[in-house]
Scaffold this motif. Structure first.
Motif, PDB file in Angstrom:
ATOM      1  N   PRO A  84      13.095   1.066 -12.772  1.00 50.49           N
ATOM      2  CA  PRO A  84      13.061  -0.750 -13.232  1.00 50.49           C
ATOM      3  C   PRO A  84      12.894  -1.474 -11.635  1.00 50.49           C
ATOM      4  O   PRO A  84      12.387  -2.213 -11.675  1.00 50.49           O
ATOM      5  CB  PRO A  84      14.263  -0.981 -13.607  1.00 50.49           C
ATOM      6  N   ARG A  85      13.435  -0.675 -10.776  1.00 53.70           N
ATOM      7  CA  ARG A  85      13.376  -1.457  -9.632  1.00 53.70           C
ATOM      8  C   ARG A  85      11.993  -0.937  -8.541  1.00 53.70           C
ATOM      9  O   ARG A  85      12.207  -1.702  -7.839  1.00 53.70           O
ATOM     10  CB  ARG A  85      15.088  -0.912  -9.248  1.00 53.70           C
ATOM     11  N   ASP A  86      11.595  -0.131  -8.829  1.00 54.41           N
ATOM     12  CA  ASP A  86      10.197   0.842  -8.397  1.00 54.41           C
ATOM     13  C   ASP A  86       8.980  -0.255  -8.589  1.00 54.41           C
ATOM     14  O   ASP A  86       9.356  -1.270  -9.254  1.00 54.41           O
ATOM     15  CB  ASP A  86       9.886   2.025  -9.278  1.00 54.41           C
ATOM     16  N   TRP A  87       7.991  -0.744  -7.565  1.00 53.70           N
ATOM     17  CA  TRP A  87       7.560  -0.796  -7.250  1.00 53.70           C
ATOM     18  C   TRP A  87       6.602  -0.284  -8.344  1.00 53.70           C
ATOM     19  O   TRP A  87       6.236   0.513  -8.664  1.00 53.70           O
ATOM     20  CB  TRP A  87       6.732  -1.070  -5.951  1.00 53.70           C
ATOM     21  N   GLN A 100       1.119  -1.459   0.126  1.00 56.70           N
ATOM     22  CA  GLN A 100       0.213   0.248  -0.416  1.00 56.70           C
ATOM     23  C   GLN A 100       0.911   1.391  -0.110  1.00 56.70           C
ATOM     24  O   GLN A 100       0.636   2.322  -0.683  1.00 56.70           O
ATOM     25  CB  GLN A 100      -0.887   0.015   1.599  1.00 56.70           C
ATOM     26  N   ALA A 101       1.997   1.401   0.515  1.00 56.06           N
ATOM     27  CA  ALA A 101       3.292   1.974   0.599  1.00 56.06           C
ATOM     28  C   ALA A 101       3.152   2.377   0.130  1.00 56.06           C
ATOM     29  O   ALA A 101       3.343   4.059  -1.373  1.00 56.06           O
ATOM     30  CB  ALA A 101       4.085   2.162   1.785  1.00 56.06           C
ATOM     31  N   ALA A 102       4.162   1.641  -1.403  1.00 54.78           N
ATOM     32  CA  ALA A 102       4.732   1.099  -2.888  1.00 54.78           C
ATOM     33  C   ALA A 102       3.599   1.954  -3.709  1.00 54.78           C
ATOM     34  O   ALA A 102       3.831   2.798  -4.813  1.00 54.78           O
ATOM     35  CB  ALA A 102       4.675   0.043  -3.034  1.00 54.78           C
ATOM     36  N   GLN A 103       2.266   1.389  -3.669  1.00 57.77           N
ATOM     37  CA  GLN A 103       1.007   1.746  -4.285  1.00 57.77           C
ATOM     38  C   GLN A 103       1.288   3.295  -3.807  1.00 57.77           C
ATOM     39  O   GLN A 103       0.946   4.453  -5.130  1.00 57.77           O
ATOM     40  CB  GLN A 103       0.162   0.992  -4.048  1.00 57.77           C
ATOM     41  N   ALA A 142      -0.670  -4.515 -12.935  1.00 62.15           N
ATOM     42  CA  ALA A 142      -1.464  -3.848 -13.991  1.00 62.15           C
ATOM     43  C   ALA A 142      -0.851  -2.999 -15.484  1.00 62.15           C
ATOM     44  O   ALA A 142      -0.521  -3.401 -16.554  1.00 62.15           O
ATOM     45  CB  ALA A 142      -2.644  -3.594 -14.886  1.00 62.15           C
ATOM     46  N   TYR A 143       0.170  -2.099 -14.486  1.00 65.26           N
ATOM     47  CA  TYR A 143       0.686  -1.480 -15.274  1.00 65.26           C
ATOM     48  C   TYR A 143       2.320  -1.941 -15.709  1.00 65.26           C
ATOM     49  O   TYR A 143       2.778  -1.898 -17.089  1.00 65.26           O
ATOM     50  CB  TYR A 143       1.218  -0.154 -14.679  1.00 65.26           C
ATOM     51  N   ARG A 144       2.301  -2.777 -15.380  1.00 66.90           N
ATOM     52  CA  ARG A 144       3.832  -3.587 -15.963  1.00 66.90           C
ATOM     53  C   ARG A 144       3.338  -4.027 -16.726  1.00 66.90           C
ATOM     54  O   ARG A 144       4.011  -4.303 -18.104  1.00 66.90           O
ATOM     55  CB  ARG A 144       4.688  -4.844 -15.087  1.00 66.90           C
TER      56      ARG A 144
END
Lengths: 311, 245, 245, 311
Positions: A19-22, A1-4, A26-28
């Motif tokens: 690339p290393r970010d969360w 959730q923090a990542a979102q 669906a985005y990926r």
């Protein structure tokens, strides 16, 4: 959730996802689909033009064309690399392409029967590609955006070369002029279709725009593209094959005939003139080269072992 | 002079025919990196061809395109090596190995020619050709040291192209009239073969032992392949005499 | 009439392009018997091409050679099937299977044409084409029932050629004006595919399920292959305008 | 010994040896060598002409040329069959050919750069072949003699076609005439060399003549051939490239320049222009076709088994 939340913050600030970010699954997935489709388009897109390398009518044109088709291979490489940062391998993408399970731009399923097609592809197809791609230079996914910057620079060079080919033909002999007009007649509508279906029939666009992958709607881009073509066609002395094409002072845009999407859908469904041929060509190159790739791998492995032993 | 022009045609035609063949590979190479690499090499070689042909044409006012598109087969002066078919990737690499080793030694020496135009073209080209030779060398090593199949294939590719090597080192009368200007082909035999030998040694491959072909490219007598290659290369230009592109 | 001539061009160009491709095999077939067989088939088909082209030419005084050598690509009217590349032997056999099944049904029906010249050519050709179909059939059986490799290959050859089958059965406006003279392509779909189905059944092969190509040969829009084929076929004749041979 | 006597009786009576008859090992070996060499020549000899099938300048010529090259495949087939009656298999002979261990006529190691070569090969090469081969129709070995009867009939047809090609060219445009003369210049001497070394340097001839395999000496045949060419060259309006060629009333034969055998020996030693190319072409066809031949064998084996089971 923090990542979102972090992801959302970056998107809202029109920042870059690396690339290393969360990132949301669906985005990926959307990106993998779009980037690999784009990479495949570069690779398949080599064929219609490679068709004229050995027959280019002057050494200068031969040289320009070789450089262009080779650039497309380079674009394919950047894009496959960008897709690889999302966790999909080049081999997997290639296998999907050859098996007919991956999409690429339908425009490349048309044949290139004359030299003038080299001009029309540069002017119209690359032109439409640029109109589509320039906004992608600001795509939220970093590696994709950066690849597009490089690609767009080369593409606009290609577009100018296409324009020059057509100009030379249009001002050349009668037969050359006819050849140029014929090519424009054949490529104009397909190039407009490259922007995709009308906005009211484009279901995925909204999400892509929210994610800052897409920046303008299909119809906006199409309208902008036509606006660019009209004065250039005048310079070329060639006619755009739409009798209803006219500037409308009221709407501040070009009126045009309605696009007949029947053929587009036929081509998309695999029934274009060259769909099968394009995949067969790619498969043939891939299979003919298998022994070479295997040799290269085997050699690299041996070298690595030898170095280890030596170390 | 006509003699210098004749010699420039040798080198221009060698390069033109090689470039024409390399161009075919773009979209057909074993991997994308090779579409790019063979494309680059082809572009370089095409550049050399254009320089030599433009210079050859100054002797009688013909353009590079006049020479490339409007001469018939017997007027071409390329050696048979450059006409060897693309075949599979190994065949192309074997041809490229010999071609690049030959052109490298030739251009190095030609850079010191008393003819400033030839010297200038050679000087500009020699660095590019060194890269081409390196590219071919890397692939010779990979194919020879890769799989059993790849080793067999590259061995045979080398054997198949070998009969065409000898022609590169044959002197023709025109050479006698170009002392200090042209590079005498026979003087290239040792350095070129030495260079190739070193590469084959590194790949643990033997120099092929096969009889040379009489060939005859420098006198306009060509292998069967050239006619087909020219038919394709020239078809569009010839369909529109007098047109510009 | 121009319409009859246009239709004769369809059939003549189909046969001409097929014969041109078959001729390539002579000296390259898998066994001597096939050099002979493919040569014979090519000769038959070339004979049909000449008959149709001669007849087509009567409309405006052009000879078979005027039509074969002096038309540019957009003036040809061959279907894409006949332009499919020779590929390997299996590819050639797959193309030949479809071509012969199509021509057999077509010529049988055309033998009853109200146009006596077309009827005569068709009557003469139908027996030869029956032999061609038999030849292709025998090879389909052998390759499908031979080794694992040969079965894989012929399956793929059939799949590769299949997108080009549909075009053979498409009606064009000119057909409407040739009632009783031409054979309506759409009426051939069932008998031709039925014949092929029976052969594939005997070989225990499935009919390929792939999307058809739009193609466009009858309107002069051709596959990439045709330009190369014509460049080669026409090169010598065009180098000597007005010459006779 | 009785067998040897019987063999000698047949030879003395100019009769025919048949496959089941006893024959001396040397006779068999000589025949195998000669017939297989002859068969290989037909097969390799397809290539220089096949080179022009796809580019023949009229449909009539294309048709004639296809028929001719295909006839050569047929001749190869007869001759391989004749050799097979002596106990050698076609595969073995093919392997020898591809491995470069078998001879074939050196003349086919020259290239065919122009269409006029189709005429010169027919007129000169087939002409020389016929002069060599007509006497072989009476060769003492039955299957060989009978194969030659059939072959000679077709060859003389081919020679006439070659003559016609040259005639058409010679009477055509200036460029065509030059092309014809150039081809005759290139093929004349090699065709004379087809009769083999001068009699005093032809060591195997005597035994072959004693066995009724050979009927005339090399020089006799060469002289006869030139005698045939001279009037035909006049009809053609082409020059035979020998300034010393002249009828000599005294000797009752043609005087000619001495043949320069250097090139002949070079070509024979494998250093002709196309030796390697010819073998590579044949090897390629053979290897490319291997999977097809294997499939045919496998299928035939299955069919045989099925029939046995059914029986």
């Amino acid at each position: 959730q923090a990542a979102q939340a972090q992801f959302d913050r970056i998107i809202d600030a029109d920042g870059r996802i690396e690339p290393r970010d969360w990132m949301p699954a669906a985005y990926r997935k959307t990106l993998v689909r779009q980037i690999s489709q784009h990479a495949h388009s570069e690779i398949i897109g080599m064929q219609p033009e490679a068709n004229w390398i050995t027959r280019a009518p002057s050494l200068k044109r031969k040289s320009i064309l070789m450089a262009k088709v080779q650039d497309e291979a380079g674009h394919g490489l950047y894009l496959y690399s960008a897709a690889q940062t999302l966790g999909i391998g080049r081999e997997e993408m290639t296998d999907q392409l050859i098996a007919g399970r991956a999409r690429y731009s339908s425009i490349f399923n048309y044949p290139t029967p004359t030299w003038a097609d080299m001009g029309a592809i540069g002017w119209l197809v690359d032109g439409a590609a640029i109109a589509n791609q320039v906004p992608l230079c600001r795509a939220s996914y970093g590696p994709y955006g950066r690849a597009m910057v490089r690609i767009c620079k080369e593409e606009s060079f290609h577009q100018r070369q296409g324009f020059e080919i057509l100009l030379e033909l249009s001002q050349g002999t009668e037969a050359q002029h006819r050849m140029a007009q014929d090519a424009v007649d054949r490529w104009y509508w397909p190039s407009l279709m490259m922007f995709g279906p009308p906005d009211d029939e484009s279901p995925n666009s909204a999400q892509s725009m929210a994610w800052n992958i897409k920046r303008f709607s299909n119809d906006e881009l199409r309208q902008r593209f036509v606006g660019m073509l009209v004065p250039q066609a005048e310079v070329l002395g060639l006619t755009l094959p739409d009798p209803n094409l006219a500037w409308n002072d009221e709407t501040g845009a070009y009126d045009m005939s309605e696009i007949d999407w029947t053929e587009f859908h036929e081509v998309l469904a695999g029934r274009g003139p060259c769909n099968a041929q394009r995949l067969q060509h790619r498969r043939q190159a891939h299979e003919d080269g298998a022994w070479v790739r295997e040799a290269a791998h085997a050699y690299a492995a041996t070298q690595a072992t030898t170095e280890q032993v030596a170390a | 002079t006509p003699d210098v022009a004749a010699y420039a045609l040798w080198l221009g035609d060698d390069a033109l025919v090689l470039a024409q063949q390399l161009g075919w590979w773009i979209s057909r190479a074993p991997e994308l990196e090779e579409d790019v690499a063979l494309g680059n090499i082809g572009l370089d070689v095409l550049g050399h061809a254009r320089s030599f042909l433009r210079y050859a044409g100054t002797a009688d006012g013909r353009s590079e395109d006049d020479l490339a598109y409007w001469r018939d087969e017997p007027a071409f002066r390329c050696a048979w090596l450059f006409q060897a078919p693309n075949g599979h990737f190994g065949d192309t690499i074997a041809r490229q190995l010999v071609a690049s080793a030959f052109q490298l030694e030739l251009y190095r020496r030609l850079a010191g020619s008393a003819d400033p135009a030839l010297a200038a073209i050679a000087t500009k080209s020699v660095k590019e050709v060194a890269y081409h030779l390196d590219h071919a060398t890397q692939w010779i090593l990979r194919l020879a040291g890769g799989t059993e199949l790849s080793r067999e294939r590259i061995e045979r590719s080398l054997t198949d192209v070998w009969p065409l090597v000898d022609e590169l080192f044959r002197d023709e009368p025109v050479i006698d009239r170009l002392e200090g200007i042209a590079v005498r082909p026979s003087t290239l035999r040792e350095p070129v073969l030495g260079r190739i030998q070193a590469i084959l040694d590194a790949a643990d491959l033997a120099m092929p032992q096969v009889a040379p072909s009489m060939a005859g490219g420098r006198r306009g007598m060509h292998s069967s392949r050239l006619g087909y290659l020219l038919a394709e290369m020239q078809v569009l230009a010839r369909a529109h005499p007098g047109a510009s592109w």
